[in-house]
Design an enzyme around this catalytic site. Structure first.
Site, short mmCIF file in Angstrom:
data_model
loop_
_atom_site.label_atom_id
_atom_site.label_comp_id
_atom_site.label_asym_id
_atom_site.label_seq_id
_atom_site.Cartn_x
_atom_site.Cartn_y
_atom_site.Cartn_z
N TYR A 115 0.85 -0.97 -0.03
CA TYR A 115 -0.13 0.00 0.14
C TYR A 115 1.05 1.32 0.16
CZ TYR A 115 -3.54 3.29 1.76
OH TYR A 115 -4.60 4.21 2.02
N ASP A 187 -0.58 -7.07 6.36
CA ASP A 187 -1.84 -6.35 6.20
C ASP A 187 -2.77 -7.35 5.68
OD1 ASP A 187 -3.74 -4.85 4.91
OD2 ASP A 187 -2.50 -3.21 4.64
C1 LIG Z 1 -6.85 1.51 2.65
C2 LIG Z 1 -5.68 0.84 3.09
C3 LIG Z 1 -4.86 1.15 4.16
C4 LIG Z 1 -5.13 2.35 4.64
O1 LIG Z 1 -6.37 2.56 5.40
P1 LIG Z 1 -7.23 3.96 6.18
O2 LIG Z 1 -8.13 3.42 6.88
O3 LIG Z 1 -7.54 4.44 4.55
O4 LIG Z 1 -6.09 4.70 6.52
C5 LIG Z 1 -3.91 -0.10 4.41
N1 LIG Z 1 -3.51 -1.03 3.86
C6 LIG Z 1 -4.50 -1.37 2.76
C7 LIG Z 1 -4.38 -2.61 2.01
C8 LIG Z 1 -5.60 -0.47 2.33
O5 LIG Z 1 -6.33 -0.80 1.29
#
Ligand SMILES: *Cc1c(COP(=O)(O)O)cnc(C)c1O
Length: 413
Positions: A115, A187
């Site tokens: 990301y 993530d």
């Molecule tokens: C959107 C996203 C984030 C960040 O999330 P926010 O709530 O927008 O700060 C982190 N990792 C991934 C894979 C995302 O798609």
């Protein structure tokens, strides 16, 4: 972990994180708006302060309320972890997980498909603090061992990547990290704990942009970090040092969103499969990027490790003009042009992965696009795309050439 295995996730989603008897009989754990938390005696106040790093304890609004704890415990149970730390966005969850293990002179390994704002944390913030990052090919698997250094402190993963959808060989990477005594973080936003449970594959820390599928309605920002007991206190401390505080209403919306996560994901998946199935037969499409498809390079790993696919996928077009692809996108009636996927509505974006990587190259035939398949009827979503391809062909007649690019659906599987 045992409890989660005994009851299925769909059941847990309806029952975790609520206690009507403690809340006037309300089905949902209510919102607590709080900064100050009052105590009966000075002794009680001091005692609360001593335990503020414990799970489910708070002496001040910033450290959480019963709504926060209900959300944290629910996600932690779904992931099979010891505890969760709710923060105010997904990016803050990334920052907390990285900062928890950052130390001057240390080295991080981060996938090239990460990301993009997470990449910026490494490039700018962590670099200034003396942490060096090596970006690696997300498909490296066991080869990660060769990138490991004496001072490597963290291996970060994101699977699949949210623009290019490479699936990582998490067990192979975890094995190499464990052999070197290095912490692993993933993530897991794309899959959610319903479709992938990284802690069961040996990963140490899982984080989510709860903003996406957990909230599910595009109206709140929320993040959460989950781990086993070994790393929980370090994560919670780091979140406290940084002053992280998930907003009361947003944490409530996260918890409420979780109640319907299983049924929403089923529909997101069905729609993504319908759209990719249809796109795979279009001559304008060069490649589909969705690991649930048998022809996808990450399909075998996805099938081995995941139990489902969510609604976010990518595709690349045959070479075409910028004007034509803009006409394709801008005229769509059902797809919003926006970034934060995971809501009930469909989205589309033209993306530029090539400009966001340093360890690998992204060299598609034509433009790269990303779709979030919402909860609409698949036939309506397909009809909208079909009208889009008609606009594209009007501006770039070569591209729609009536099946001259016969090999495409082989990629689609
Ligand atoms: C959107 C996203 C984030 C960040 O999330 P926010 O709530 O927008 O700060 C982190 N990792 C991934 C894979 C995302 O798609």
């Amino acid at each position: 972990m045992k409890k989660a295995a005994a009851r299925r996730p769909e059941t847990l989603l309806s029952h975790l994180g609520r206690d009507p008897a403690s809340h006037f009989g309300t089905v949902n754990t209510p919102v607590y708006h709080a900064s100050t938390l009052l105590h009966e005696t000075m002794e009680d106040f001091q005692e609360a302060g001593r335990h503020r790093m414990d799970k489910g304890k708070s002496s001040y609004g910033r450290t959480g309320t019963p709504t926060t704890f209900a959300f944290e415990d629910t996600v932690a149970t779904l992931e099979g972890g010891y505890g969760g730390v709710a923060v105010s966005s997904g990016l803050q969850a990334v920052a907390v997980a990285m900062m928890a293990f950052a130390e001057a002179g240390k080295h991080f390994l981060v996938p090239d498909s990460v990301y993009f704002p997470a990449r910026k944390i490494c490039h700018d913030l962590l670099r200034r603090l003396g942490v060096e990052t090596t970006f690696y090919d997300p498909t490296i698997g066991a080869g990660i061992a060769e990138l490991m250094r004496e001072n490597t402190a963290l291996v970060y993963m994101e699977s699949p990547g949210s623009l290019t959808f490479e699936v990582q060989d998490v067990p192979a990477i975890v094995a190499a990290a464990k052999a070197a005594g290095v912490v692993t973080v993933i993530d897991n936003t794309w899959a959610t704990p319903l479709y992938y449970r990284p802690l069961e594959h040996g990963v140490d820390v899982v984080l989510h942009a709860a903003t996406k599928y957990m909230v599910g309605h595009s109206d709140a920002m929320l993040g959460v970090v989950v781990s086993g007991e070994a790393h929980y206190e370090r994560l919670r401390r780091t979140s406290q040092y940084l002053g992280c505080a998930a907003a009361p209403d947003d944490v409530y919306l996260g918890l409420r969103g979780l109640r319907t996560l299983a049924v929403r994901l089923e529909r997101h998946q069905a729609n993504a499969l319908a759209l990719t199935g249809w796109l795979g037969r279009r001559p304008e499409v060069d490649r589909l990027l969705y690991p649930a498809l048998p022809g996808d390079p990450g399909h075998a790993l996805w099938k081995r490790d995941f139990t489902g696919a969510s609604g976010l996928f990518g595709f690349t077009l045959q070479p075409c003009s910028r004007e034509a692809v803009m006409a394709f996108i801008d005229g769509l009636e059902l797809y919003g042009i926006g970034a934060s996927w995971g809501g009930y509505e469909s989205l589309i974006l033209l993306t530029d992965p090539a400009s966001m990587r340093t360890a690998t190259r992204w060299e598609p035939a034509g433009p790269t696009l990303r779709i979030h398949a919402g909860l609409e009827h698949a036939d309506d979503l397909i009809a909208d795309l079909e009208a889009g391809f008609a606009r594209l062909a009007q501006l770039d007649p070569k591209i729609g050439g009536g099946g001259i690019h016969g090999g495409k659906s082989a990629h689609a599987g």
